[in-house]
Design a protein around this motif. Structure first.
Motif, PDB file in Angstrom:
ATOM      1  N   ALA A  92       3.668   1.810   2.946  1.00 19.35           N
ATOM      2  CA  ALA A  92       4.590   2.022   1.833  1.00 19.35           C
ATOM      3  C   ALA A  92       4.697   0.765   0.973  1.00 19.35           C
ATOM      4  CB  ALA A  92       5.959   2.433   2.364  1.00 19.35           C
ATOM      5  N   GLU A  93       4.731  -0.396   1.634  1.00 23.03           N
ATOM      6  CA  GLU A  93       4.814  -1.665   0.909  1.00 23.03           C
ATOM      7  C   GLU A  93       3.582  -1.853   0.029  1.00 23.03           C
ATOM      8  OE1 GLU A  93       6.764  -5.094  -0.167  1.00 23.03           O
ATOM      9  OE2 GLU A  93       7.504  -3.731   1.391  1.00 23.03           O
ATOM     10  N   ARG A  95       1.614   0.445  -1.180  1.00 24.53           N
ATOM     11  CA  ARG A  95       1.437   1.493  -2.185  1.00 24.53           C
ATOM     12  C   ARG A  95       2.666   1.672  -3.076  1.00 24.53           C
ATOM     13  NH1 ARG A  95      -1.326   2.250   2.268  1.00 24.53           N
ATOM     14  NH2 ARG A  95      -3.407   3.206   2.245  1.00 24.53           N
ATOM     15  N   ASP A  96       3.629   0.783  -2.919  1.00 19.00           N
ATOM     16  CA  ASP A  96       4.845   0.835  -3.731  1.00 19.00           C
ATOM     17  C   ASP A  96       5.511   2.206  -3.642  1.00 19.00           C
ATOM     18  OD1 ASP A  96       6.800  -0.269  -5.310  1.00 19.00           O
ATOM     19  OD2 ASP A  96       5.851   0.384  -7.184  1.00 19.00           O
ATOM     20  N   THR A  97       5.589   2.709  -2.411  1.00 18.19           N
ATOM     21  CA  THR A  97       6.301   3.963  -2.182  1.00 18.19           C
ATOM     22  C   THR A  97       7.300   3.709  -1.061  1.00 18.19           C
ATOM     23  OG1 THR A  97       6.043   6.315  -1.656  1.00 18.19           O
ATOM     24  CG2 THR A  97       4.520   4.787  -0.576  1.00 18.19           C
ATOM     25  N   ASN A  98       7.779   4.768  -0.418  1.00 20.09           N
ATOM     26  CA  ASN A  98       8.684   4.560   0.710  1.00 20.09           C
ATOM     27  C   ASN A  98       8.088   5.207   1.950  1.00 20.09           C
ATOM     28  OD1 ASN A  98      10.027   7.297   1.309  1.00 20.09           O
ATOM     29  ND2 ASN A  98      10.243   7.114  -0.919  1.00 20.09           N
ATOM     30  N   GLU A 101       8.128   9.251   2.339  1.00 17.48           N
ATOM     31  CA  GLU A 101       7.176  10.014   1.531  1.00 17.48           C
ATOM     32  C   GLU A 101       5.760   9.855   2.066  1.00 17.48           C
ATOM     33  OE1 GLU A 101       7.502   9.001  -2.548  1.00 17.48           O
ATOM     34  OE2 GLU A 101       9.567   9.715  -2.765  1.00 17.48           O
ATOM     35  N   TRP A 102       5.415   8.631   2.425  1.00 19.97           N
ATOM     36  CA  TRP A 102       4.081   8.372   2.964  1.00 19.97           C
ATOM     37  C   TRP A 102       3.874   9.163   4.268  1.00 19.97           C
ATOM     38  CZ3 TRP A 102      -0.689   6.732   2.434  1.00 19.97           C
ATOM     39  CH2 TRP A 102      -1.411   6.356   3.550  1.00 19.97           C
ATOM     40  N   ARG A 105       3.489  12.979   3.742  1.00 16.63           N
ATOM     41  CA  ARG A 105       2.151  13.332   3.246  1.00 16.63           C
ATOM     42  C   ARG A 105       1.127  13.292   4.377  1.00 16.63           C
ATOM     43  NH1 ARG A 105       3.393  10.005  -1.314  1.00 16.63           N
ATOM     44  NH2 ARG A 105       1.980   8.376  -0.560  1.00 16.63           N
ATOM     45  N   GLU A 455      18.350   4.767   1.842  1.00 16.08           N
ATOM     46  CA  GLU A 455      17.148   4.739   1.018  1.00 16.08           C
ATOM     47  C   GLU A 455      16.404   3.422   1.246  1.00 16.08           C
ATOM     48  OE1 GLU A 455      15.779   7.085  -0.973  1.00 16.08           O
ATOM     49  OE2 GLU A 455      17.315   8.398  -0.079  1.00 16.08           O
ATOM     50  N   HIS A 458      12.709  -2.193  -1.179  1.00 16.07           N
ATOM     51  CA  HIS A 458      11.651  -3.198  -1.068  1.00 16.07           C
ATOM     52  C   HIS A 458      12.293  -4.576  -1.090  1.00 16.07           C
ATOM     53  CE1 HIS A 458       8.130  -0.551  -1.516  1.00 16.07           C
ATOM     54  NE2 HIS A 458       8.913   0.180  -2.289  1.00 16.07           N
TER      55      HIS A 458
END
Length: 886
Positions: A92-93, A95-98, A101-102, A105, A455, A458
């Motif tokens: 997540a870090e 790919r700038d996501t959380n 969500e990762w 998927r 939530e 980052h």
């Protein structure tokens, strides 16, 4: 693939049967099932990508589950996702996501891959450890264990990045320079308060019950024993004299019999007295801070200004700080006896410390060969130079010294340590604790669980520590402002009990239904990688035992049988990996060859516990095998019947029955490779039989039906297609497992007889250079020779005497005596053969194999039907052979 696809359209077949199974709930287990067979693979971490190792692991359990279902059992075969953990947080870090969500998927992608491979899971029981409905019960477990004194909070050393201001896992510390994986800052150590599960409370239980794990591999049981590491010895106090005064320090030793030879005393670098010495002495400080290396090849240390009194001799000896002494092993202090310990000896030699022998071998000649100045003598023996204890054997001396030395007592030490469950990361189960200035650490009440993750933020530090709104709360006891625990749980907590949740995954008011868990547990067959042979299995055993002591479970062990699967290697024989470029994509294999081909190849290549190299040729061969079976099913006359078989038909029918018996045994032992080989040999025999001029279609139909059923657990899609093509009722996945329709108890003997006879015919044809045999006579031994053999087996050493004393055999004179002498020379390894009638019948049934191989008629004759010069060469189990030519 053109013509190949016309023969076997694996895409259409697989999609059809996966849909049909799903619509019919073939793999669903009702909640009222009575003690179903519980087959489980270690659930996967949600990386999003399956590799061939995954395919093999899950094909193993799926094949076994399908077999047990066909064998009449209700089968529990669930799947879930080990979805918390550092890799998702790192991904997540990057790919700038959380992480959520990762992870979601990844789960969706992996579920699709599992379904495309046709694995028969009860998807209604799916569990996901990052789901609050699951990790709520991790938190409940934590609270329950804490209330029962199985949780404690204590200081522990962690990796700390001063730049990122965060704790790092060991895998985030990179290289020999020990740099932070994210910012390359040198990593330091820091002591932080951490939460621990008290696994040491169960050390004896965990150790002793290993002996009852009969279904586990020996090497795994040994690994568990070694990890627990029980050591019996004694604790003995030494008085240490420091500038600040005297202090008793207890040392643990397994060799109290050598105490008269203790010439120095050693402390761990982080022992309080060592740290105090470092404050007084720069050399000690330098060693403790810069030099000490517990993982080094050589023992290192430094003298201190402390001395110790040996309680057995009254002698004052030096005290050193040494890196081979560990604070979490024993007491962090030890008496050093260089004459009788190799490590102590090496250190004494390098630091010019005395080496004094106090034990020697019992045998005087052996004693003269011992020179402790050169090497330590580490065996038990007889005490010397030990005062009143001289002359005692080591064991007796240990008992008497323990009784005589003031403060000494027998003790047990374990290598096992309490389980540190605190992790300074975001993506895990929040530890359900609130810290209050007045009340201290307070458990979150059950009614307020789950404590859900906030939530994702980052941040360079711990994201939970940065979640201010989430972190600040009220104390559940006094209502004053308080702060939530910002550590999350070790993900091994998730996997320590997930097998229990599968029994009742939707239960709202408890982690699992106690009655159902008691009925369905333990797991009958558990399959996973050897890399989990210690920690995961040990923690699962600990939690299961704790649940049992909380009256929540009748079982104290979670897994009755365990299989640790081997690796799929690259074609170069090394472990598959992306970095080596030798990986094989399951998607490519299933797309090009089909899921059944992938499953069949991974299961036929080796036993589940053995490594094997990937082989593209092996994949193609597996595909060809499935095509041949499908073609035969499409051509077979499934309605054919017969009442009287000729010898060739009876031979094939018996081989079919024997294949059922053998394959069933192989499936029971999870030796799928041997089961597939047996089916392959049966199919080859059916092809050969079908090519004869005279064929009984009912024999072929029975053989193909058996082959389809036996292969159904391994290649489920194509066998469903075969089953339907042949007019089978329902799904082959739910069909009855075949049983032998003939007595095949003597099959092994019959097979040896047939194969030896065929080989003898080949040898004669080759040796004599016979190019065009016109006939083959196979002559069995006379019946009296079988009688001689039976008498020889019962004779008590005197084979010839026993035989020649039998009146019925005396009339055969020298022939009987000569055969008896031959058997006596073989004793006790007598031939294991069929009786005369069974031998002849077996050869008559197999005659067609020789006829088809040499295109010549075969006669099976009794000895009195053949020429004497041929018959005289026959023995039980080894008929005489005469090949006609010209």
């Amino acid at each position: 693939m053109g013509q190949q696809e016309a023969t076997y359209d694996h895409r259409a077949i697989e999609e059809r049967w996966q849909r049909e199974w799903d619509d019919a709930d073939v793999f669903r287990v009702p909640d009222d099932a009575e003690d179903p067979e519980y087959v489980l693979a270690m659930f996967p971490y949600t990386s999003g990508q399956l590799h061939m190792g995954h395919v093999r692991n899950y094909a193993i359990t799926d094949a076994f589950a399908r077999y047990r279902r066909m064998d009449g059992e209700e089968v529990l075969h669930p799947m879930g996702w080990d979805s918390f953990g550092l890799p998702a947080e790192n991904a997540a870090e990057e790919r700038d996501t959380n992480p959520r969500e990762w992870t979601e998927r990844c789960i969706e992608q992996m579920r699709d891959q599992f379904e495309s491979l046709g694995f028969g899971y009860d998807w209604e029981r799916e569990v996901t450890t990052c789901d609050p409905d699951y990790y709520k019960w991790n938190q409940w477990l934590f609270t329950e264990f804490r209330e029962n004194d199985l949780v404690e909070r204590q200081a522990a050393t962690v990796n700390w990045c001063p730049s990122c201001e965060t704790v790092l896992a060991d895998e985030q510390v990179e290289g020999d320079d020990e740099l932070c994986w994210r910012c390359d800052t040198p990593v330091t150590e820091r002591d932080l308060d951490q939460w621990f599960f008290k696994t040491t409370e169960y050390a004896d239980d965990l150790l002793e019950s290993i002996d009852d794990l009969d279904g586990w591999p020996t090497n795994v049981r040994d690994m568990q024993r070694n990890w627990i590491g029980r050591t019996d010895g004694a604790e003995v106090p030494f008085t240490l004299h420091t500038p600040d005064g005297d202090e008793d320090v207890v040392a643990f030793t397994t060799r109290l019999d050598t105490i008269h030879g203790a010439t120095y005393f050693a402390l761990a670098p982080d022992h309080p007295l060592a740290e105090a010495a470092a404050e007084r002495d720069d050399d000690v400080a330098h060693f403790v801070e810069e030099v000490a290396d517990p993982d080094g090849d050589e023992p290192q240390g430094v003298r201190t200004d402390i001395t110790a009194t040996n309680p057995a001799t009254g002698e004052e000896i030096p005290v050193v700080v040494a890196d081979f002494v560990l604070s979490d092993v024993g007491t962090g202090a030890l008496m050093a006896v260089p004459a009788h310990d190799e490590r102590d000896h090496e250190f004494a030699q390098s630091h010019d410390l005395p080496i004094r022998q106090v034990v020697e071998p019992e045998d005087e000649a052996d004693a003269d060969a011992v020179d402790v100045q050169e090497a330590a003598y580490t065996e038990d023996g007889v005490l010397v130079d030990s005062g009143d204890y001289s002359g005692l054997d080591s064991e007796t001396a240990r008992e008497e010294l323990t009784a005589d030395i003031g403060g000494a007592e027998s003790a047990v030490q374990y290598q096992l340590r309490d389980w540190g469950v605190s992790r300074q990361r975001y993506w895990g189960t929040p530890i359900p604790i609130v810290h209050c200035e007045d009340c201290g650490p307070v458990s979150v009440p059950d009614e307020d669980l789950p404590v859900e993750l906030p939530e994702f933020v980052h941040t360079t530090g711990n994201p939970l520590d940065a979640a201010e709104d989430w972190k600040h709360t009220e104390c559940p006891e006094c209502g004053e402002p308080a702060v939530r625990e910002t550590d999350t749980m070790d993900t091994f907590v998730d996997s320590s009990w997930y097998f229990l949740r599968f029994t009742s995954p939707d239960l709202d008011d408890a982690p699992f239904d106690v009655d159902r868990a008691n009925d369905w547990m333990p797991v009958d067959e558990y399959v996973g990688g050897i890399e989990h042979a210690v920690m995961h299995l040990l923690y699962s055993r600990f939690v299961t035992k704790a649940f049992a002591d909380l009256d929540m479970l009748d079982h104290r062990e979670p897994f009755e049988a365990l299989t640790t699967q081997g690796m799929v290697l690259g074609e170069d024989g090394t472990k598959m990996s992306k970095s080596k470029g030798n990986g094989v994509s399951p998607e490519r294999i299933t797309e090009e060859y089909g899921a059944d081909t992938a499953r069949l190849f991974t299961l036929r290549a080796a036993r589940p516990d053995k490594d094997f190299p990937w082989s593209e040729e092996g994949v193609r061969s597996s595909r060809a095998f499935l095509e041949r079976l499908l073609s035969m099913a499409r051509e077979v006359d499934a309605g054919a019947t017969t009442s009287d078989l000729d010898p060739a038909g009876e031979y094939v029918a018996r081989e079919t029955a024997a294949t059922v018996a053998d394959a069933t045994e192989y499936f029971d032992e999870m030796e799928f490779n041997r089961a597939v080989q047996a089916v392959d040999e049966l199919v080859s025999l059916l092809v050969r039989y079908r090519d004869r001029d005279s064929v009984d279609e009912s024999v072929v139909a029975r053989g193909v039906e058996v082959a389809v059923k036996l292969l159904a657990p391994v290649a489920p899609h194509v066998t469903e297609e075969c089953w339907t093509t042949m007019g089978g009722d329902g799904f082959v996945a739910e069909a009855d497992w075949p049983t032998p329709d003939r007595d095949v108890s003597d099959h092994d003997k019959a097979t040896r007889l047939v194969e030896q006879t065929r080989e003898d015919v080949r040898d004669i044809v080759d040796t004599a250079g016979i190019e065009d045999p016109t006939g083959v006579d196979v002559v069995t031994a006379p019946e009296w020779m079988y009688d001689v053999l039976e008498l020889a087996k019962d004779a008590d050493g005197n084979v010839v005497g026993s035989v020649m004393s039998d009146e019925s055999l005396q009339r055969h004179g020298e022939d009987a005596a000569d055969y008896a002498k031959d058997l006596a020379a073989q004793a006790p390894a007598f031939p294991d053969v069929l009786g005369p009638d069974a031998e002849r019948a077996t050869l008559e049934r197999a005659a067609w194999l020789v006829e088809s191989e040499f295109d010549a008629p075969v006669r099976v004759l009794a000895a009195d039907e053949a020429d004497d010069d041929v018959a005289s060469k026959a023995e039980p189990g080894r008929p005489a052979i005469h090949v006609h030519e010209g």
